[in-house]
Design a protein around this motif. Sequence first.
Motif, PDB file in Angstrom:
ATOM      1  N   GLU A  24      -4.820  -6.441  15.716  1.00 16.26           N
ATOM      2  CA  GLU A  24      -4.240  -5.118  15.502  1.00 16.26           C
ATOM      3  C   GLU A  24      -5.052  -4.019  16.198  1.00 16.26           C
ATOM      4  N   GLN A  64       0.843  -1.194   0.000  1.00 12.90           N
ATOM      5  CA  GLN A  64       0.000   0.000   0.000  1.00 12.90           C
ATOM      6  C   GLN A  64       0.875   1.240   0.000  1.00 12.90           C
ATOM      7  N   GLY A  99       4.196   1.538  -0.395  1.00 12.37           N
ATOM      8  CA  GLY A  99       5.345   1.578  -1.295  1.00 12.37           C
ATOM      9  C   GLY A  99       6.656   1.835  -0.570  1.00 12.37           C
ATOM     10  N   LYS A 113      -6.910  -8.158  11.723  1.00  8.94           N
ATOM     11  CA  LYS A 113      -7.597  -6.907  12.046  1.00  8.94           C
ATOM     12  C   LYS A 113      -7.956  -6.864  13.532  1.00  8.94           C
TER      13      LYS A 113
END
Length: 369
Positions: free
Chosen positions: A245, A105, A107, A242
């Motif tokens: 996290e 995402q 980079g 998820k």
Amino acid sequence: EKGGYDYFMLKEIAEQPQAIADTLLGRLSERGEIVLDEVRLTDQDLRDVDKVFVIACGTSYHAGMVAKYAIEHWTRLPCEVELASEFRYRDPILDRSTLVIVISQSGETMDTLMALRHAKEQKARVLAICNTNGSTIPRESDAVLYTHGGPEIAVASTKAFLTQLVACYLIGLHLAQVRGVMYADEVAAVVSRLQRTPDDLRELLADMEDVRALARELKAAPTILFIGRHVGFPVALEGALKLKELAYMHAEGFAAGELKHGPISLIDDGTPVVCVVPSPAGRGVLRDKVVSNIQEVRARGARTIVIAEEGDDTVGAYADHLITVPRTPTLLAPLMTTVPLQILACEIAAARGHDVDQPRNLAKSVTVE
Ligand code: M6R
């Protein structure tokens, strides 16, 4: 700036239909061919490929796991998916006919960047899937396909994940077409099915009240387990990631078939188990296998939260909570089944009083190895 939402994460979840539509925009030529951006690889380069690696971290790695199923199915090329942090330390076998797809995402993820550099040193061709224009990973790659998800602010990746899936599908289809494994009309049929997913997703997002209520019920659970098969397996892993996290809860995702090889011992009276059920159409065998896994965990006391397709009329009998998603071809189903899990994790975290957008100990972009 949160557009009326309590958290960026909820805003970004809501933006997913548009993010998918934007990522698909302009990708299909009038001749039914897939158009990628900044692809400095010739069709001949792509025909010479004899093996594909997909490399990424975290949520992007889960997108890569889905990509493996799609790429192998559509192109008949062997495809391996690996965590960036493991890849370069095990001396992988790469050469100029290897295509390495890196997914990031931001980079800027250092583990992924180092894996990319290692692949390039071995002369492999590198194609990046990235959401951030001009970032390091696309700059160092031979080719890039940008996901047009727009900026993602919440640390937890949501819309980036769904657009990464779309990018993986497009690359799989492009490879299949260039290599002569799929005809233009077959590719166009999948793309037109993909083009319907934003509407399907809007319909799904409009009806998430039950998931929110369920989140409040589950907020004190000591653990939540997630099971799935085939592309539902990475979805299970993503749902568990998820939750860890954001909610700081113990959660684990399993390939449903592995339960009997160990994890089923974890199931106690009332243990919540989220079960991702494949479509009954197409691969009915897979769906039936998951249903028997659901029965197994239920028999041991699990509280089952079942994510299944609309129209799967019999699965409800095995569900303590049934969440239905629009009908979608098997390979594309993660575009639907992931979304209730994003909302579940977000709402559980909020109900536990956590900062949903900025979970403790985490950074949006991990620029150290
Ligand atoms: O920017 P990247 O896609 O390379 O990031 C990879 C992971 O750090 C990222 O997906 C992380 O797992 C997310 N916080 C998960 O929600």
